[in-house]
Design an enzyme around this catalytic site. Structure first.
Site, PDB file in Angstrom:
ATOM      1  N   ARG A   1      -2.755   0.963  -6.527  1.00 42.17           N
ATOM      2  CA  ARG A   1      -2.005   1.198  -5.776  1.00 42.17           C
ATOM      3  C   ARG A   1      -0.405   0.837  -5.791  1.00 42.17           C
ATOM      4  O   ARG A   1       0.435   0.929  -6.080  1.00 42.17           O
ATOM      5  CB  ARG A   1      -2.270  -0.120  -4.058  1.00 42.17           C
ATOM      6  CG  ARG A   1      -3.014   0.812  -3.638  1.00 42.17           C
ATOM      7  CD  ARG A   1      -3.643  -0.604  -2.655  1.00 42.17           C
ATOM      8  NE  ARG A   1      -4.566   0.405  -1.719  1.00 42.17           N
ATOM      9  CZ  ARG A   1      -5.956  -0.597  -0.755  1.00 42.17           C
ATOM     10  NH1 ARG A   1      -5.978  -1.639  -0.308  1.00 42.17           N
ATOM     11  NH2 ARG A   1      -6.513   0.124  -0.274  1.00 42.17           N
TER      12      ARG A   1
ATOM     13  N   HIS B   1       0.989  -1.124  -0.172  1.00 38.37           N
ATOM     14  CA  HIS B   1      -0.342  -0.074  -0.277  1.00 38.37           C
ATOM     15  C   HIS B   1       0.684   1.318   0.017  1.00 38.37           C
ATOM     16  O   HIS B   1       2.105   0.993   0.984  1.00 38.37           O
ATOM     17  CB  HIS B   1      -0.977  -0.372   1.429  1.00 38.37           C
ATOM     18  CG  HIS B   1      -2.284   1.245   1.074  1.00 38.37           C
ATOM     19  ND1 HIS B   1      -2.077   2.617   1.397  1.00 38.37           N
ATOM     20  CD2 HIS B   1      -3.178   0.617   1.220  1.00 38.37           C
ATOM     21  CE1 HIS B   1      -2.727   2.928   1.612  1.00 38.37           C
ATOM     22  NE2 HIS B   1      -3.536   2.148   1.680  1.00 38.37           N
TER      23      HIS B   1
END
Ligand SMILES: Cc1cc2nc3c(=O)[nH]c(=O)nc-3n(C[C@H](O)[C@H](O)[C@H](O)COP(=O)(O)OP(=O)(O)OC[C@H]3O[C@@H](n4cnc5c(N)ncnc54)[C@H](O)[C@@H]3O)c2cc1C
Length: 581
Positions: free
Chosen positions: A288, A244
């Site tokens: 992401r 992330h």
């Protein structure tokens, strides 16, 4: 001790709780086993949202959601599964609303929705508001709501029972045997219990704890994935692990993508919104994998803040009202853990290990499959982050995990309820616990061996440094050797606490074994995949290779040797195309 239930659910996160709820509603004699108290499951840490094409704010359709999911997963998504996800997202979110989940609301009282990475209108035209949310505590609310419903429907819980083995009947699970229950370790007093069952669901969550910098809770050690693997079930698509983009520097605590969904920006040392060079259309709301790579590129080019290994997340321009109403928790994390005031200062961030796209292979009904021909393992089911159905392919979109839990958790409960009818209780006795008892006793009784913590730390370093956002043959070979060495060291793992009361020392040693299994399969799968796709980015093979690798990896271990097989991806509506945003 031996107990019987027609169905068992291992794990009390969102996936396990919804499955348990369906079983209870169907009147099946069932129970949930969980090593954590249910409301401490990682689902409760989820922040930003759960998506469904409700179209409350802007026009939206499940087909658009399905397309975004497929493209976001770099075409490794099974499209029949993505269709189920996108369609059933809508009814499950509404069902949650009816259970009483306190979503944020629009002015006219409907569920409010916000933007999230990779979710677009009309097949990629621009961002769409699809994420339903309860401030930045969406997972907490989902977990509490489902737990309340479970209590209301009389679900039986075995809290703080650590499942340490699967019970099989008629051979190993990889060879046609069936799941017949579990062996659990009662954490309070160290008692081993055999629970026999006609159906077992693995909903044990992810394994982010193999990395040094991670958003994952300490307990996320891949237990269910590794236990199935030890009985011959493959691990699917392990090379696809999501970083992330926005974790707190050094410690990895997550600052939700909701910050960017609400309009937060990413800045390099020159104060530039560098995403314009990587994803000119979606900018900070690109998926992401792309944003994490972009951050690393900026850092490598010397444009990290002060030349260091982080960049800024800037939410100052959103103003106090938006921040306090929509992002209260994550801004508080920045204050508490970094000493930064997001109202007036940009927040230093770097990518953090976050989510396992891979896991236990299942079909659309959550039944575990064991080979490239989709052969079902009788009695065994998987859902949630532990499973790979595969709706996330090579890269999951934000908010698509929570909806995966709802849709496939619900499907798991319904399927198990249907399947246990007319099946007899397996005829195993409590001698099945002996192998795992011997393994635990060996650790407990060992003199002078190495502590698990040291091996776990070294594993986290290897995986972070050599199996992270970027990979190549050299670093993967180095990791393979290192993980092999760690497995050797693990053979003599020892504990200080030799007691039976809350012996977390012993259980953490056991969990390290699961992490090592997952890491080994991840490295082997990553080495063999000589292409770049989604979160698997090979610097020595920068292109996606659809002729060779439009397929899921299945890693199986037999007699200590890992073998890999490839299962074709299911394509229904969307042919693979180059992936730009
Ligand atoms: C900080 C953070 C924020 C996130 N934010 C979002 C978001 O906004 N939107 C989104 O879609 N996704 C988000 N995710 C991802 C998502 O929250 C997880 O993928 C999801 O919650 C996993 O749910 P689960 O039901 O599979 O398992 P978990 O919620 O992880 O629960 C696992 C359960 O298994 C049990 N268990 C494990 N091993 C054993 C064992 N050996 N014996 C017995 N029980 C066992 C545990 O006790 C626990 O109850 C986030 C993740 C993190 C870490």
């Amino acid at each position: 001790m031996i107990r019987d239930h027609d169905a068992l659910v291992v794990g009390a996160g969102g996936a396990g709780l919804w499955a348990a709820l369906e079983l209870a509603k169907a009147g099946v004699d069932s129970a949930v086993l969980t090593k954590l108290y249910p409301t401490r499951s990682h689902t409760g840490a989820a922040q930003g949202g759960v998506c469904a094409a409700l179209g409350n704010q802007e026009e939206d359709h499940w087909e658009w959601h399905m397309f975004d999911t497929v493209k976001g997963g770099d075409y490794l998504v099974d499209q029949d599964a993505a269709e189920v996800l996108a369609r059933e997202a809508i009814e499950t979110v509404i069902e949650l609303e009816h259970m009483g989940l306190p979503f944020n609301r629009t002015d006219d009282g409907r569920i409010d929705q916000r933007r999230f990475g990779g979710h677009t209108r009309n097949y990629g035209e621009g961002p769409v508001k699809r994420a339903c949310y309860a401030a930045d505590r969406t997972g907490h609310m989902i977990l509490q709501t489902l737990y309340q419903q479970c209590l209301k429907h009389g679900v039986k819980f075995y809290d703080e029972y650590h499942v340490v083995d699967l019970v099989t009947e008629g051979g190993e699970l990889g060879d046609g045997g069936r799941a017949a229950g579990v062996v659990a370790y009662r954490i309070a007093d160290g008692e081993l219990v055999v629970l026999r069952s006609k159906a077992v669901l693995l909903a044990t969550g992810g394994f982010g704890r193999m990395f040094r910098v991670t958003s994952n809770a300490w307990s996320l050690t891949g237990d269910g994935v590794a236990l199935a693997y030890r009985h011959g079930v493959p691990m699917q698509d392990m090379e696809f692990y999501q970083f992330h983009p926005t974790g707190i520097v050094g410690i990895g605590i997550l600052l939700s993508e909701a910050a960017r969904g609400e309009g937060g920006t990413l800045l390099n040392d020159l104060g530039e919104r560098f995403m314009k060079d990587y994803a000119p259309n979606l900018m900070e709301l690109a998926p992401r994998d792309m944003v994490s790579r972009a951050i690393y590129q900026e850092i490598r080019a010397g444009r990290g803040i002060g030349g260091k290994d982080y960049v800024y997340l800037d939410v100052r321009h959103l103003g106090r009202k938006v921040i306090e109403e929509k992002l209260p928790d994550i801004t508080e994390f920045a204050r508490v853990y970094q000493g930064v005031e997001p109202l007036t200062e940009p927040v230093p961030i770097q990518p953090t290990a976050h989510y396992a796209m891979g896991g236990i292979p299942t079909d659309l009904l959550t039944r575990v499959t064991r080979d490239t021909a989709h052969t079902v393992v009788p009695g065994l089911y998987a859902a949630g982050e532990a499973a790979s159905v595969s709706v996330h392919g090579a890269n999951r979109l934000g908010t698509n995990s929570l909806v995966d839990l709802l849709v496939f958790g619900r499907r798991a409960g319904r399927q198990m309820a249907a399947d246990v009818r007319g099946v007899r209780m397996p005829a195993v006795d409590d001698a099945v616990m002996e192998p795992v008892r011997a393994e635990l006793e060996a650790i407990r009784g060992r003199q002078g061996g190495e502590r698990a913590a040291a091996i776990r730390r070294d594993l986290a370093d290897v995986m972070m440094d050599d199996v992270g956002v970027y990979r190549d043959e050299t670093c993967l070979r180095r990791a393979q050797k290192a993980v092999g060495g760690l497995r050797e060291r693990y053979r003599t793992v020892a504990v200080h606490d030799t007691g039976t009361t809350f012996n977390t020392d012993l259980l953490e040693a056991r969990e390290l074994g699961y992490l090592l299994d997952c890491a080994e399969a991840m490295v082997a799968s990553a080495l063999a995949r000589t292409e770049s796709r989604g979160a698997h980015s090979r610097e020595d093979y920068p292109e996606r290779d659809d002729t060779k690798f439009l397929a899921h990896t299945l890693a199986t271990r037999r007699d200590g040797v890992i073998s890999l097989a490839y299962k074709p991806v299911t394509i229904t509506k969307f042919q693979p195309k180059p992936r730009t945003y």
